[in-house]
Design a protein around this motif. Structure first.
Motif, PDB file in Angstrom:
ATOM      1  N   TYR A 277      92.911  62.485  86.727  1.00 22.55           N
ATOM      2  CA  TYR A 277      92.946  61.151  86.790  1.00 22.55           C
ATOM      3  C   TYR A 277      91.789  60.285  86.173  1.00 22.55           C
ATOM      4  CZ  TYR A 277      92.648  56.519  89.309  1.00 22.55           C
ATOM      5  OH  TYR A 277      92.533  55.092  89.430  1.00 22.55           O
ATOM      6  N   MET A 278      90.555  61.123  86.104  1.00 28.31           N
ATOM      7  CA  MET A 278      89.235  60.580  85.905  1.00 28.31           C
ATOM      8  C   MET A 278      89.242  60.960  84.125  1.00 28.31           C
ATOM      9  SD  MET A 278      87.529  59.428  88.424  1.00 28.31           S
ATOM     10  CE  MET A 278      85.758  59.463  87.878  1.00 28.31           C
ATOM     11  N   SER A 279      90.136  61.504  83.915  1.00 27.83           N
ATOM     12  CA  SER A 279      89.842  62.112  82.165  1.00 27.83           C
ATOM     13  C   SER A 279      90.457  60.878  81.284  1.00 27.83           C
ATOM     14  CB  SER A 279      90.417  63.509  81.843  1.00 27.83           C
ATOM     15  OG  SER A 279      90.075  64.238  82.710  1.00 27.83           O
ATOM     16  N   LYS A 280      89.412  60.223  80.635  1.00 26.31           N
ATOM     17  CA  LYS A 280      90.079  59.173  79.655  1.00 26.31           C
ATOM     18  C   LYS A 280      91.015  59.540  78.905  1.00 26.31           C
ATOM     19  CE  LYS A 280      88.276  55.993  76.370  1.00 26.31           C
ATOM     20  NZ  LYS A 280      87.448  55.353  75.423  1.00 26.31           N
ATOM     21  N   TRP A 281      91.073  60.646  78.205  1.00 26.54           N
ATOM     22  CA  TRP A 281      91.826  60.931  77.001  1.00 26.54           C
ATOM     23  C   TRP A 281      93.311  61.663  77.503  1.00 26.54           C
ATOM     24  CZ3 TRP A 281      90.127  58.131  73.490  1.00 26.54           C
ATOM     25  CH2 TRP A 281      88.690  57.965  73.288  1.00 26.54           C
ATOM     26  N   LEU A 282      93.369  62.057  78.764  1.00 20.63           N
ATOM     27  CA  LEU A 282      94.440  62.638  79.244  1.00 20.63           C
ATOM     28  C   LEU A 282      95.660  61.472  79.819  1.00 20.63           C
ATOM     29  CD1 LEU A 282      95.260  65.588  79.700  1.00 20.63           C
ATOM     30  CD2 LEU A 282      94.368  65.454  82.086  1.00 20.63           C
ATOM     31  N   HIS A 283      96.784  61.703  79.276  1.00 21.17           N
ATOM     32  CA  HIS A 283      97.666  60.443  79.634  1.00 21.17           C
ATOM     33  C   HIS A 283      98.430  60.952  80.926  1.00 21.17           C
ATOM     34  CE1 HIS A 283      97.486  60.743  75.057  1.00 21.17           C
ATOM     35  NE2 HIS A 283      96.675  59.767  75.314  1.00 21.17           N
TER      36      HIS A 283
ATOM     37  N   PRO B 255     112.490  64.618  70.813  1.00 21.08           N
ATOM     38  CA  PRO B 255     111.067  65.049  71.080  1.00 21.08           C
ATOM     39  C   PRO B 255     110.686  66.355  71.268  1.00 21.08           C
ATOM     40  CG  PRO B 255     112.182  63.334  72.724  1.00 21.08           C
ATOM     41  CD  PRO B 255     113.330  64.149  72.080  1.00 21.08           C
ATOM     42  N   TYR B 256     109.479  66.494  70.883  1.00 16.47           N
ATOM     43  CA  TYR B 256     109.179  67.965  70.660  1.00 16.47           C
ATOM     44  C   TYR B 256     107.829  68.231  71.570  1.00 16.47           C
ATOM     45  CZ  TYR B 256     106.931  72.016  67.928  1.00 16.47           C
ATOM     46  OH  TYR B 256     106.432  73.041  67.614  1.00 16.47           O
ATOM     47  N   ARG B 257     107.678  69.537  72.446  1.00 23.86           N
ATOM     48  CA  ARG B 257     106.867  69.829  73.072  1.00 23.86           C
ATOM     49  C   ARG B 257     106.277  71.065  72.660  1.00 23.86           C
ATOM     50  NH1 ARG B 257     106.558  74.643  77.278  1.00 23.86           N
ATOM     51  NH2 ARG B 257     104.157  74.512  77.330  1.00 23.86           N
ATOM     52  N   SER B 258     105.134  71.261  72.263  1.00 23.14           N
ATOM     53  CA  SER B 258     104.190  72.549  72.140  1.00 23.14           C
ATOM     54  C   SER B 258     102.809  72.501  71.992  1.00 23.14           C
ATOM     55  CB  SER B 258     104.731  72.828  70.720  1.00 23.14           C
ATOM     56  OG  SER B 258     104.402  74.422  70.311  1.00 23.14           O
ATOM     57  N   GLY B 259     101.997  73.447  71.636  1.00 27.57           N
ATOM     58  CA  GLY B 259     100.658  73.310  71.612  1.00 27.57           C
ATOM     59  C   GLY B 259      99.998  73.325  73.183  1.00 27.57           C
ATOM     60  N   GLY B 260      98.782  73.085  72.885  1.00 33.87           N
ATOM     61  CA  GLY B 260      97.880  73.244  74.117  1.00 33.87           C
ATOM     62  C   GLY B 260      96.521  73.878  73.914  1.00 33.87           C
ATOM     63  N   SER B 261      95.786  73.900  74.962  1.00 35.05           N
ATOM     64  CA  SER B 261      94.319  74.351  74.811  1.00 35.05           C
ATOM     65  C   SER B 261      94.293  75.953  74.962  1.00 35.05           C
ATOM     66  CB  SER B 261      93.251  73.787  75.747  1.00 35.05           C
ATOM     67  OG  SER B 261      93.767  74.039  77.019  1.00 35.05           O
TER      68      SER B 261
ATOM     69  N   MET C  80     102.285  67.212  74.917  1.00 32.79           N
ATOM     70  CA  MET C  80     101.515  68.657  74.927  1.00 32.79           C
ATOM     71  C   MET C  80     101.232  69.023  76.266  1.00 32.79           C
ATOM     72  SD  MET C  80      97.674  69.605  73.172  1.00 32.79           S
ATOM     73  CE  MET C  80      98.204  68.729  71.708  1.00 32.79           C
ATOM     74  N   LEU C  81     101.834  69.988  76.795  1.00 29.25           N
ATOM     75  CA  LEU C  81     101.369  70.552  78.053  1.00 29.25           C
ATOM     76  C   LEU C  81     100.101  71.590  77.836  1.00 29.25           C
ATOM     77  CD1 LEU C  81     102.254  70.481  80.958  1.00 29.25           C
ATOM     78  CD2 LEU C  81     103.884  72.390  80.753  1.00 29.25           C
ATOM     79  N   HIS C  82      99.473  71.574  78.913  1.00 25.87           N
ATOM     80  CA  HIS C  82      98.280  72.736  78.735  1.00 25.87           C
ATOM     81  C   HIS C  82      97.298  72.233  77.884  1.00 25.87           C
ATOM     82  CE1 HIS C  82     101.125  75.587  80.403  1.00 25.87           C
ATOM     83  NE2 HIS C  82     101.825  75.706  79.388  1.00 25.87           N
ATOM     84  N   ALA C  83      97.135  71.029  77.678  1.00 26.12           N
ATOM     85  CA  ALA C  83      96.278  70.196  76.589  1.00 26.12           C
ATOM     86  C   ALA C  83      94.529  70.499  77.172  1.00 26.12           C
ATOM     87  CB  ALA C  83      96.440  68.589  76.669  1.00 26.12           C
ATOM     88  N   CYS C  84      94.616  70.720  78.529  1.00 24.46           N
ATOM     89  CA  CYS C  84      93.218  71.087  78.974  1.00 24.46           C
ATOM     90  C   CYS C  84      93.228  71.910  79.984  1.00 24.46           C
ATOM     91  CB  CYS C  84      92.278  69.654  79.048  1.00 24.46           C
ATOM     92  SG  CYS C  84      92.995  68.626  80.595  1.00 24.46           S
TER      93      CYS C  84
ATOM     94  N   VAL D 103      87.182  69.784  81.748  1.00 19.25           N
ATOM     95  CA  VAL D 103      86.358  68.812  81.155  1.00 19.25           C
ATOM     96  C   VAL D 103      85.966  69.142  79.744  1.00 19.25           C
ATOM     97  CG1 VAL D 103      85.836  68.190  83.606  1.00 19.25           C
ATOM     98  CG2 VAL D 103      84.370  69.756  82.356  1.00 19.25           C
ATOM     99  N   MET D 104      85.804  70.282  79.369  1.00 11.95           N
ATOM    100  CA  MET D 104      85.412  70.551  77.972  1.00 11.95           C
ATOM    101  C   MET D 104      86.712  70.154  77.291  1.00 11.95           C
ATOM    102  SD  MET D 104      83.590  74.126  78.425  1.00 11.95           S
ATOM    103  CE  MET D 104      83.477  74.811  76.729  1.00 11.95           C
ATOM    104  N   ASP D 105      87.750  70.619  77.536  1.00 13.23           N
ATOM    105  CA  ASP D 105      89.075  70.389  76.632  1.00 13.23           C
ATOM    106  C   ASP D 105      89.319  68.876  76.675  1.00 13.23           C
ATOM    107  OD1 ASP D 105      89.072  72.937  76.086  1.00 13.23           O
ATOM    108  OD2 ASP D 105      90.744  73.275  77.607  1.00 13.23           O
ATOM    109  N   ALA D 106      89.258  68.268  77.885  1.00 12.09           N
ATOM    110  CA  ALA D 106      89.466  66.889  78.046  1.00 12.09           C
ATOM    111  C   ALA D 106      88.641  65.912  77.329  1.00 12.09           C
ATOM    112  CB  ALA D 106      89.501  66.453  79.639  1.00 12.09           C
ATOM    113  N   ASP D 107      87.462  66.429  77.217  1.00 12.99           N
ATOM    114  CA  ASP D 107      86.600  65.621  76.232  1.00 12.99           C
ATOM    115  C   ASP D 107      86.855  65.868  74.927  1.00 12.99           C
ATOM    116  OD1 ASP D 107      83.719  64.327  75.752  1.00 12.99           O
ATOM    117  OD2 ASP D 107      83.766  66.148  74.691  1.00 12.99           O
ATOM    118  N   GLN D 108      87.335  67.018  74.403  1.00  9.54           N
ATOM    119  CA  GLN D 108      87.651  67.042  73.081  1.00  9.54           C
ATOM    120  C   GLN D 108      89.059  66.360  72.495  1.00  9.54           C
ATOM    121  OE1 GLN D 108      86.006  68.693  70.236  1.00  9.54           O
ATOM    122  NE2 GLN D 108      84.502  67.882  71.755  1.00  9.54           N
TER     123      GLN D 108
END
Length: 514
Positions: A158-164, A342-348, A378-382, A397-402
């Motif tokens: 919730y606090m991560s700006k770039w996470l939707h 729609p397409y789902r893949s990828g992650g950290s 993108m599931l597993h984004a951080c 938080v490292m991933d969420a920042d990036q």
């Protein structure tokens, strides 16, 4: 009107004001990404046609298993498939024809409408790690996850700006009975965040609970007419659809709630070692799964999923951030777009045991691959660590920042008058510098993406502040974000109704840990 609101310069402005702005509690949340850059397309038309032909051959000649699911077998037989025992052979072209009713894009609604996301098209929605039974932080090390950890990760999301998106099983709370933990997890997503969330898929009745709790949160009529959940339906590769996952899919499809139809493939173990062979199997499995969702309810929202990695042929361990995984992810994106899904893949993704250099390299490769391959969800984004066994506080938080870099890369190159910068070049001329020119002063706050976590200070300052590495900085950020967390407002009656529902459901059955 005070001086700040009136736009007057106040004592302590300038640098101190900017420092205060950077350190203030912020609940800002970026809108989902809308790409202004091209997708990377690795397969030519001939290669795509071969893979599509081969996938139809797999469905027609080899078939797929729908285990312990007479309802599915009956539906497939009525649709024209060849059903023998639990094996379903699908005539060439039938699955693709059935998939045509699935929507190209759809809206997933959040309880805060400002956080709604559009899934599909040229959009990219980022959601956190999903499924690890363990957590790790610098103080406690690696340990089994608890419901308190789960709640902390929801707060960090919730606090991560770039996470939707708030996600789903951000970690598996092992201190809560298996048959009841989905209730506590859903309650956390619904009350500790106002971003979109995922439903439970571990048993069809838990999917039903997810819908009932969503009706309490949004209202029954709203849920009947809108999509408020996206849930993960994994296929047991190779070519097997189990009754638990399909049962959950049936529940969600009937209710017009979205599902990710996702093969879970480790190349060399659950699919061929070649890229083209794996893509053939991925496409065949997705075609069968999406087609089945449309047999349940034509028009039900679904996402073409591809979770694919390779295997270390010496140890048998999955590997991440590899060229072969990138090839498959790029190719699957092209196949998804040709199906208008729609397409789902990828992650950290990473295989590292710690949020270290290995984790950073593999994660960077995986994130950039997903952006360029046209991923929509993108599931597993951080937060992903140790091949998905661990949800890491620091890496979260490292991933969420990036993830901020993905937003800025996706903008592309802005070519309006301001973007061209000719006025700046005229003002400065030969031999000058641009630091004080009018164009720089007007644009400096937004010109360059800047990490909120990484260290850009001179060596002397960095050394005086304790020579902290990135993991140490991340641990401090975790504490700050959890300390700054403010729960989003929720109607008291709705909150009470949710907690009452959870309490009654828990009391109705004995605890079960298997």
């Amino acid at each position: 009107m005070n001086d700040v609101a009136a736009g007057k310069r106040v004592r302590g402005g300038g640098g101190s004001a900017r420092r205060a702005e950077r350190t203030a509690v912020s609940l800002e949340s970026a809108r989902f990404i809308e790409r202004n850059i091209p997708n990377f397309e690795i397969l030519n038309e001939e290669a795509l046609a071969i893979i599509e032909w081969n996938a139809d051959t797999v469905l027609e000649e080899i078939g797929v298993n729908f285990l312990e699911n007479p309802t599915a077998l009956a539906l497939w037989k009525a649709a024209g498939a060849d059903v023998r025992g639990e094996r379903v052979r699908i005539p060439r072209g039938l699955a693709r024809k059935l998939c045509a009713t699935a929507p190209r894009t759809f809206t997933q609604h959040a309880r805060n409408p400002a956080r709604n996301v559009e899934i599909g098209g040229r959009n990219l929605v980022l959601a956190p790690v999903y499924g690890p039974p363990f957590v790790r932080d610098m103080e406690g090390g690696r340990r089994y996850a608890t419901i308190a950890d789960f709640q902390n990760f929801v707060k960090l999301g919730y606090m991560s700006k770039w996470l939707h998106h708030s996600g789903g099983t951000v970690c598996e709370p092992t201190d809560v009975p298996v048959n009841k933990r989905h209730l506590d997890m859903l309650l956390a997503h619904m009350t500790l965040s106002d971003k979109p969330y995922m439903g439970s898929v571990t048993e069809p009745s838990r999917a039903e609970d997810s819908i009932e709790m969503s009706k309490i949160l949004f209202g029954a009529d709203f849920v009947d007419q809108n999509t408020v959940m996206t849930s993960l339906i994994n296929i047991n590769s190779p070519l097997t659809f189990d009754s638990i996952m399909m049962g959950a899919l049936e529940v969600y499809a009937k209710a017009n709630q979205a599902a990710i139809i996702s093969p879970f493939i480790v190349g060399g173990a659950m699919a061929p070692v070649t890229v083209a062979g794996t893509l053939t199997q991925v496409l065949a499995e997705v075609l069968a799964g999406v087609a089945y969702s449309q047999l349940i309810r034509p028009g039900a929202p679904v996402i073409f999923g591809a979770f694919v990695t390779s295997i270390d042929m010496n140890s048998g361990a999955p590997t991440f951030g590899t060229p072969e995984a990138s090839h498959i992810t790029y190719g699957a994106g092209q196949l998804a777009r040709r199906l208008n899904l729609p397409y789902r893949s990828g992650g950290s993704f990473c295989g590292s045991k710690l949020p270290d250099a290995q984790a950073a390299y593999e994660t960077a490769n995986s994130l950039n691959m997903a952006l360029l391959s046209g991923v929509n969800f993108m599931l597993h984004a951080c937060g992903w660590l140790e091949g998905g066994l661990v949800s890491s506080y620091e890496k979260f938080v490292m991933d969420a920042d990036q993830l901020g870099t993905l937003h800025h890369l996706a903008k592309g190159i802005i070519m309006d008058e301001n973007g061209q910068g000719l006025d700046a070049i005229r003002e400065v001329g030969p031999g000058g510098h641009f630091l004080g020119c009018e164009h720089t002063q007007a644009n400096f706050k937004s010109a360059f993406w800047r990490s909120d976590l990484l260290d850009y200070k001179p060596f002397e300052t960095w050394d005086e502040e304790g020579a902290r590495d990135t993991q140490t900085l991340a641990a401090e950020r975790v504490k700050k974000q959890l300390g700054d967390y403010q729960q989003p407002a929720l109607d008291v009656a709705v909150h009470e109704a949710l907690t009452d529902y959870v309490a009654k459901k828990k009391a109705a059955v004995p605890d079960a840990f298997i």
